[in-house]
Write an enzyme that holds these catalytic residues in place. Structure first.
Site, PDB file in Angstrom:
ATOM      1  N   LYS A   1       0.846  -1.197   0.000  1.00 31.17           N
ATOM      2  CA  LYS A   1       0.000   0.000   0.000  1.00 31.17           C
ATOM      3  C   LYS A   1       0.885   1.252   0.000  1.00 31.17           C
ATOM      4  CE  LYS A   1      -3.779  -2.504   2.158  1.00 31.17           C
ATOM      5  NZ  LYS A   1      -4.560  -2.878   3.338  1.00 31.17           N
TER       6      LYS A   1
ATOM      7  N   ASP B   1     -11.370   2.221   3.828  1.00 31.47           N
ATOM      8  CA  ASP B   1     -11.673   0.778   3.762  1.00 31.47           C
ATOM      9  C   ASP B   1     -13.178   0.546   3.613  1.00 31.47           C
ATOM     10  OD1 ASP B   1      -9.479  -1.001   3.936  1.00 31.47           O
ATOM     11  OD2 ASP B   1      -9.160  -0.484   6.038  1.00 31.47           O
TER      12      ASP B   1
ATOM     13  N   GLN C   1      -4.758  -1.673   9.460  1.00 27.75           N
ATOM     14  CA  GLN C   1      -4.684  -3.019   8.888  1.00 27.75           C
ATOM     15  C   GLN C   1      -5.253  -4.051   9.861  1.00 27.75           C
ATOM     16  OE1 GLN C   1      -3.748  -3.539   5.747  1.00 27.75           O
ATOM     17  NE2 GLN C   1      -3.954  -5.746   5.846  1.00 27.75           N
TER      18      GLN C   1
HETATM   19  N1  GUN Z   1      -6.956  -7.086   6.118  1.00 24.80           N
HETATM   20  C1  GUN Z   1      -7.251  -7.844   5.035  1.00 24.80           C
HETATM   21  N2  GUN Z   1      -7.822  -7.096   4.085  1.00 24.80           N
HETATM   22  C2  GUN Z   1      -7.881  -5.840   4.563  1.00 24.80           C
HETATM   23  C3  GUN Z   1      -8.361  -4.616   4.031  1.00 24.80           C
HETATM   24  O1  GUN Z   1      -8.876  -4.515   2.911  1.00 24.80           O
HETATM   25  N3  GUN Z   1      -8.232  -3.532   4.841  1.00 24.80           N
HETATM   26  C4  GUN Z   1      -7.706  -3.608   6.082  1.00 24.80           C
HETATM   27  N4  GUN Z   1      -7.644  -2.496   6.811  1.00 24.80           N
HETATM   28  N5  GUN Z   1      -7.255  -4.734   6.607  1.00 24.80           N
HETATM   29  C5  GUN Z   1      -7.351  -5.841   5.840  1.00 24.80           C
END
Ligand code: GUN
Length: 285
Positions: free
Chosen positions: A51, A118, A95
């Protein structure tokens, strides 16, 4: 059988985003994303790093907060609160999963819905439910983009999603429904799973089990989308679909890696730009 190339499709999308970020910068709007990671989960570290790299490549300002495993709720909520108040941070992502002692729900609730790139906050989830949303959760949104870019029509199709997580399965079902698919969401308690999945014109696997979907579960000519990111001990990254077994039966299939994964990141970047535009009252957001 046609392979849906998520790497290629996401590259095109990211190019458009990069141009938009650059244009915004010329107009005095800097796009900023804060990414929080707690603890040492190796998979999470890889995702967060990807990211961060995507932000750099697209000209998006990013800050990473790598917090220790023993972080307290107070500390984490304090950071989120501070980021909520920052003008130069448009998106906040924490995350998941979080270490067990932390309250995931409270953390999601603490992120300002306007910065919730998200789309996990209940306000955003509710907006998605009624089809009036600002952000879509990145992975299901990425799947919809893959379908659209491959000219795969959803309307009227039998769509089956395996998995009912808040992050993927549930919103995935909703987005397919918004496109007028006839949607079934399967889960661990589904009886006769094979019978249900083998009716699917579009089958989305989001179970989290390596090579779970076999050829006998798939209809001849189906579109199969693999959301899985499994790392079997000592093995290489693989999806929820047994690719070699299933691919010969499909009209379209996504590989792992190089399918849904890169799309998720592209959608996160798109959401961050949308957030920046909204927060700066720029039309078209
Ligand atoms: N963990 C697995 N997929 C995601 C996601 O799309 N966003 C976040 N914040 N954590 C994750």
């Amino acid at each position: 059988m046609q392979l849906i190339n998520g790497k290629e499709i996401s590259a095109k999308i990211k190019e458009d985003i990069k141009a938009e970020v650059s244009q915004l910068k010329k107009n005095g709007v800097k796009v900023g994303l804060a990414v929080i990671i707690v603890g040492d989960d190796p998979a999470s570290k890889v995702y967060v790093n990807n990211k961060k790299k995507a932000c750099e490549a697209l000209g998006i300002y990013s800050e990473e907060y790598a917090l220790p495993e023993n972080t307290t709720m107070e500390g984490l909520l304090g950071l989120i609160n501070e980021l909520n108040g920052r003008k130069d941070i448009n998106g906040i992502l924490c995350q998941l999963p979080l270490p067990r002692h932390l309250d995931e729900k409270a953390v999601i609730n603490a992120i300002s819905p306007e910065k919730d790139v998200d789309a996990f906050h209940p306000v955003n989830v509710g907006k998605i439910m009624i089809g009036d949303y600002d952000f879509l959760p990145c992975t299901p949104a990425g799947v919809m983009e893959l379908l659209a870019h491959s000219n795969i029509e959803v309307e009227g199709k039998t769509c089956v999603v395996i998995g009912r997580s808040n992050i993927v399965g549930k919103p995935m079902g909703m987005l397919l429904l918004h496109k007028n698919g006839t949607v079934t969401i399967c889960h661990s308690k589904t009886e006769n799973l094979e019978e249900v999945t083998s009716k699917a014109d579009i089958l989305v696997a989001a179970v989290g089990k390596a090579n779970f979907v076999k050829a006998n579960m798939v209809k001849e000519g189906a579109v199969v989308i693999d959301v899985g990111m499994n790392r079997p001990e000592g093995g290489k990254l693989c999806g929820d679909v047994d690719f070699d077994d299933v691919a010969p039966k499909c009209s379209y299939i996504t590989p792992v890696p190089g399918g849904v994964g890169p799309m998720t990141i592209a959608m996160l970047m798109a959401n961050t730009v949308t957030a920046a535009k909204k927060q700066n009252n720029i039309k078209g957001a």
